[in-house]
Write a protein that holds these residues in place. Structure first.
Motif, PDB file in Angstrom:
ATOM      1  N   ASN A 128      53.464   0.417 104.971  1.00 13.52           N
ATOM      2  CA  ASN A 128      52.918   1.752 104.702  1.00 13.52           C
ATOM      3  C   ASN A 128      53.139   2.203 103.263  1.00 13.52           C
ATOM      4  O   ASN A 128      54.159   1.893 102.649  1.00 13.52           O
ATOM      5  N   ASN A 129      52.190   2.967 102.779  1.00 14.71           N
ATOM      6  CA  ASN A 129      52.278   3.577 101.461  1.00 14.71           C
ATOM      7  C   ASN A 129      52.899   4.969 101.573  1.00 14.71           C
ATOM      8  O   ASN A 129      52.372   5.837 102.267  1.00 14.71           O
ATOM      9  N   GLU A 130      54.056   5.139 100.934  1.00 13.36           N
ATOM     10  CA  GLU A 130      54.684   6.455 100.785  1.00 13.36           C
ATOM     11  C   GLU A 130      54.649   7.293 102.070  1.00 13.36           C
ATOM     12  O   GLU A 130      53.994   8.336 102.129  1.00 13.36           O
ATOM     13  N   PRO A 131      55.366   6.856 103.105  1.00 16.13           N
ATOM     14  CA  PRO A 131      55.367   7.649 104.343  1.00 16.13           C
ATOM     15  C   PRO A 131      55.895   9.065 104.163  1.00 16.13           C
ATOM     16  O   PRO A 131      55.662   9.923 105.032  1.00 16.13           O
ATOM     17  N   TRP A 175      55.639  -7.415 102.138  1.00 16.53           N
ATOM     18  CA  TRP A 175      56.252  -6.437 101.257  1.00 16.53           C
ATOM     19  C   TRP A 175      56.560  -5.188 102.068  1.00 16.53           C
ATOM     20  O   TRP A 175      55.761  -4.752 102.900  1.00 16.53           O
ATOM     21  N   ASN A 176      57.686  -4.589 101.798  1.00 17.65           N
ATOM     22  CA  ASN A 176      58.147  -3.432 102.565  1.00 17.65           C
ATOM     23  C   ASN A 176      57.276  -2.200 102.303  1.00 17.65           C
ATOM     24  O   ASN A 176      56.413  -2.201 101.424  1.00 17.65           O
ATOM     25  N   ILE A 177      57.542  -1.155 103.047  1.00 14.06           N
ATOM     26  CA  ILE A 177      56.937   0.144 102.749  1.00 14.06           C
ATOM     27  C   ILE A 177      57.376   0.589 101.350  1.00 14.06           C
ATOM     28  O   ILE A 177      58.369   0.096 100.811  1.00 14.06           O
ATOM     29  N   SER A 178      56.666   1.528 100.774  1.00 13.93           N
ATOM     30  CA  SER A 178      57.130   2.154  99.536  1.00 13.93           C
ATOM     31  C   SER A 178      57.793   3.485  99.860  1.00 13.93           C
ATOM     32  O   SER A 178      57.497   4.123 100.870  1.00 13.93           O
ATOM     33  N   GLU A 179      58.710   3.879  98.995  1.00 11.77           N
ATOM     34  CA  GLU A 179      59.470   5.128  99.128  1.00 11.77           C
ATOM     35  C   GLU A 179      60.406   5.135 100.337  1.00 11.77           C
ATOM     36  O   GLU A 179      60.534   6.146 101.048  1.00 11.77           O
TER      37      GLU A 179
END
Length: 445
Positions: A128-131, A175-179
């Motif tokens: 996920n992008n910036e949950p 690649w992991n989530i961001s933030e």
């Protein structure tokens, strides 16, 4: 002994070359080179490819010109796999494909990722992008934002399991989530694999990813404006990083202070950046932005980031204000950043690989903390010593590169002046020049 001296002056710097100087060599050390193609492969960008007003031909043309080698996109962009495969076929660029903002459809992501992998087009799969900004609804629960982050963690865990259990995708990195630093509760997303005694809500041994993922933009509300060592400090893995970096997401989370990896462990943590950059506005002119972008890719790679994706290739039709971040304007006319990156990647272009890069003995005398270097070697055996300055408050450094022997052919390049050498030398051993706020490249043969 007589010295033969060459003096070459530019608008922004000068060189002083001493081909057969017998200056002191006490500081000369052996340095291991890295394959030039490995660095070039690390250069990426965010793009919707054919979504939100972007066109396939426009994206192809932009990548062919800049030399960018991967695109980060995802389900939210709603791009056909056929378009992504055609982009790869025409340019060689690969795709990082992810759930991104609010996405939860693992089945669709896996299905489309298989198609990309079978075409040789997939580089990695991202969560996920910036949950914290784009929450998710997974298995009937809201997660991210100000809710519990356990649904985000379960989604990422399930994505990882799905990829690694798939016979086509099992070797594709996740690649992991961001933030992850924004977690409201300790779901353990500050780890790739939750270790013993971590005190997390998810169980020990839960695996989320193969690579940590950050959005370490080179400016931050608490560190705005221009700074010396702007990109170097933003790429730092430890607590000295002044932006939203590795330590704040995987060392001690910036939101609630949950403990993650130690400073020592962070140094070697596999990591990528899926968004970084800076907007051209105010004192950040398009010229300064272009120089910062060159330094950014170099600093990131030198400091251990395997892949770096700058936001943004070309602004989207639904986000016209974001053109200030982009390499290209809405009409696909290139900004200065696109021209300078074209020059850099053209100078360093290498489509081959070198299995065992060599070593070079040299020293850099009189270097300050704003001078950085990266030794590359092409598959043809030529060494390319890249040096970049990070003075953005008006300073310069006069430095001397000393080689341990005389080189029959030396070429000097400046990507802010073009793709051709700005100076050619023969029988060179020592090079003195001024370095300010962009790279210079020394080719040695």
């Amino acid at each position: 002994m007589k010295y033969l001296v060459f003096l070459f002056v530019f608008t922004s710097f000068s060189f002083l070359f001493c081909p057969k100087s017998q200056s002191q060599n006490a500081e000369i050390k052996q340095v291991q080179a890295v394959g030039a193609s490995e660095f070039l492969n690390s250069i990426g960008v965010c793009s919707s490819i054919t979504g939100r007003g972007e066109t396939l031909q426009g994206t192809i043309d932009a990548l062919e010109y800049t030399g960018i080698r991967f695109i980060r996109c995802g389900l939210e962009d709603d791009i056909s796999t056929a378009d992504m495969i055609e982009l790869h076929r025409k340019t060689g660029a690969k795709i990082v494909y992810g759930l991104l903002s609010g996405g939860t459809d693992i089945d669709r992501l896996i299905r489309e990722a298989r198609e990309l992998t079978e075409a040789g087009a997939l580089l990695a799969i991202e969560g996920n992008n910036e949950p914290n900004n784009w929450g998710v609804a997974y298995q009937g629960e809201k997660g991210g934002e100000n809710h519990s982050w356990l649904p985000v963690a379960r989604l990422q865990r399930d994505l990882y399991k799905s990829v690694k259990s798939d016979p086509v995708l099992k070797n594709i990195p996740v690649w992991n989530i961001s933030e992850s630093g924004a977690q409201t509760d300790n779901a353990g997303l500050q780890f790739l694999i939750i270790p013993e005694n971590a005190g997390t809500l998810m169980p020990v041994g839960t695996q989320y990813a193969d690579f940590a993922n950050c959005h370490n933009y080179i400016t931050h509300p608490s560190w705005s404006g221009l700074h010396d060592n702007q990109t170097w400090l933003s790429a730092a893995p430890g607590p000295e990083c002044p932006v939203d970096g590795l330590h704040g997401n995987y060392g001690k989370t910036w939101g609630k202070g949950f403990d993650g990896y130690s400073e020592k462990e962070l140094q070697d943590l596999p990591r990528v950046t899926t968004e970084t950059g800076i907007a051209a506005k105010g004192e950040i002119t398009e010229e300064i932005q272009a120089r910062l972008f060159l330094n950014l890719y170099l600093s990131q790679f030198k400091r251990g980031w395997s892949y770096t994706s700058v936001y943004l290739l070309r602004t989207r039709s639904n986000e016209p204000a974001h053109e200030s971040y982009a390499f290209y304007k809405m009409d696909y006319s290139p900004k200065q950043a696109a021209h300078y990156l074209h020059n850099l990647t053209t100078i360093l272009e290498d489509n081959g690989t070198i299995s065992k890069p060599g070593k070079l003995r040299f020293s850099i005398k009189n270097r300050s903390e704003t001078v950085h270097d990266l030794l590359l070697q092409k598959s043809n055996g030529k060494f390319f010593l890249v040096l970049w300055g990070e003075w953005f408050t008006g300073g310069t450094d006069k430095i001397t590169v000393q080689l341990d022997r005389i080189f029959s052919s030396v070429k000097i390049y400046d990507p802010t002046h073009g793709e051709s050498p700005v100076m050619r030398l023969s029988e060179a051993r020592e090079i003195t020049f001024f370095l300010s706020n962009h790279p210079l490249i020394i080719e040695l043969q």
